[in-house]
Design an enzyme around this catalytic site. Sequence first.
Site, PDB file in Angstrom:
ATOM      1  N   HIS A  28     -10.760  -5.367   9.589  1.00 53.15           N
ATOM      2  CA  HIS A  28     -11.386  -5.128   8.282  1.00 53.15           C
ATOM      3  C   HIS A  28     -12.710  -4.367   8.424  1.00 53.15           C
ATOM      4  O   HIS A  28     -13.543  -4.418   7.530  1.00 53.15           O
ATOM      5  CB  HIS A  28     -11.685  -6.448   7.566  1.00 53.15           C
TER       6      HIS A  28
ATOM      7  N   GLU B 214       0.812  -1.219   0.000  1.00 52.22           N
ATOM      8  CA  GLU B 214       0.000   0.000   0.000  1.00 52.22           C
ATOM      9  C   GLU B 214       0.842   1.263   0.000  1.00 52.22           C
ATOM     10  O   GLU B 214       0.563   2.207  -0.749  1.00 52.22           O
ATOM     11  CB  GLU B 214      -0.961   0.010   1.197  1.00 52.22           C
TER      12      GLU B 214
END
Lengths: 344, 354
Positions: free
Chosen positions: B159, B90
């Site tokens: 998440h 990322e």
Amino acid sequence: MKKNKSENEKKSVSISPKKLRWLYSSMYRIRRFEETMLEQTFKGNAMGVTHPSDGQEAGPVGICAHLTDKDWIGSTHRGHGHCIAKGLETNRMMAEIMGRSTGQCHGKGGSMHIADFSKGMLGANAIVGASIPLAVGAALTSKYKNNEKKSVAVAFFGDGATSQGVLHESMNLSSIWKLPVIFACENNGYAEATPSWYAVSTDDIASRAEGYGIPGLQVDGMDVFSVYDAAEQAVKRARSGEGPTFLEIKTYRYHGHFHADDPKKYRKQEEEDYFKSKDCLISFEERVTESGLMTSEDLNEIRNEIEEEIKKATDFALTSPMPDHDELYKDVYVEYSNSLLGLR
Amino acid sequence: MITSTKSLPLGPGYEGVRGKKIRYRDAFNSTLRAEMELDPDVFLIGEDISGGFDKDTLEPLDAWGGPFAATKGLIQDFGPERVRDAPISEAGFIGAAIGAALTGLRPVVDVMYFDFITVAYDQLLSNAAKSRYMFAGQTKVPLTLFARSGAGTGHAAQHSESFYSMLAHIPGLKVVVPSDPYSCKGLLAASIRDDDPVFVVNDKKLINLEGFVPDQSYTIQLGKGRYLSRGDDVTLIGMSYTSVVCQEASKILLEDGINAEVIDMLSLSPFDEEIIIESVKKTNRVVIVDEDTPRASMASEFAAIISDKAFDYLDAPVKRVTAPHTPVPYNKNLEEAFMPDANDVVATVKSIVD
């Protein structure tokens, strides 16, 4: 792995007189800029910390010699040399360091955030390693635009950044996407005060590039001709679409990490003496005068020009106005509908 | 559609406009497609946004078409240069997207789960949000990021975050939170066309929600909220999925004769201060509903603004209904207890309405 063992004695002869002059004047400009900037910092005229790069001039100059304004570079907290090698004006740089409105970033960036997008300079960056993926992104733009201009991007960073994950991510990305990037690791032996022999798991940083399928070369960073030759190959590779190259430029920082840091607390004198004996300006002067490429008068003339330029840059900065108060609120966004004022 | 009387219209209304009922995810996908067709500098980058390659032909398979199929089918039409699958790195690929934005492209980044932005938080904070300011307007960062937030789907602690406040806190960054297919289309298009970095947060609970979407192209101005219903007794302020929760609560409250006015914030940075103040001055009571954890949250920010600018109009304390100060638990019962629901909102309203 290929090592660049300076067989550049012959090659240096092929550099044009104009380019030779540029190499020397750029290195001398960086040297005198840094020395003057330090003087001004100690006089209290810089508004914050400064990180001088004198000693390391051959790296940025040897690389940027192959770049144009269409090519991009990412830089570091020790970025004045990169800026000057990329063609930024010393008066606007000095003014930026002194926080003036005429500065490259209107006094809002300072020493660690000098940028000039018109010169392909993506900005000095004070987070170690953080500008590396920006250079990868600039290379991505070049590829996306079908590399019409065949522009390349150079990520400058130090040995300290080689321990940052984002460098490794950037190497992987640029390798799988075959991006026109040059990873320019200026290994000056120290990350702040921590020696690279302690902090880096290898004394051959360039060898790490192999793991990403990228050619890695170690270059004598005290010799501009070594850097010039290695960078020529790296830039050619990038422009022809063959992908990234990693250059480990072995160099030395003459001063401490920042202006007030005394490196004698953590470095040995003989080490400093050794690198200073290989000084990039002295070795250049010897090389070109011995081979008859330039005369000592030529060199003297360049030095005088630079002295004058740096003096003017310093005067320009010192006599420039401070930014208006309104500058505080400018350029946070292109457009924003809420107030940016603090609550008080 | 009803907007603040002081606000500009947000775009085409629902009446007399050609359109159809579609899912949130389809509105998202078709808007990405439309924006890519409109501007050749718009490209997508992210993990598994096509997903999978044929080992023999090296061609992308579009096996995933992005998490929740957000980008499904785009690679066939735009190719791998414009739908660029990234490795799981990322900081690297978001940093590269910022570099691309600084040098003239208009990247749209799929961050996958909202929680993952923290892996690239330095790139977002130090480079995307600050470059324009540090370099005195020499550059702009026309970058759009999107991710899936929210609890309720059993994705557990790493998440399921809704920490909009961690993004809205950053000067230089904009944050939008669509709550239905209509706002998804208008805010995504506006974000991609915006010259500043914008984070589009999609709550997972909205992704299969259906709603009317006009066929025509439109944008919703960043920083504008909207009224979802009008009432005089209490103001309910929602954002993202809690706007749906507020609507549910308002229906229950109506059965008890309480007329709630529901504001959907749509944007969190900038945000529509006027619509909040306008409504609270009328209803004199307010409940802010936020799935983010309570400390230093958007709910806290709105409460502070109301107490500062509408203090004299308040007939009751400003109330907040939020998630608890805990990570998101996995167990279904615990997860449900974590999320603010309509019953929580109703109970809170009743505690401040006579």
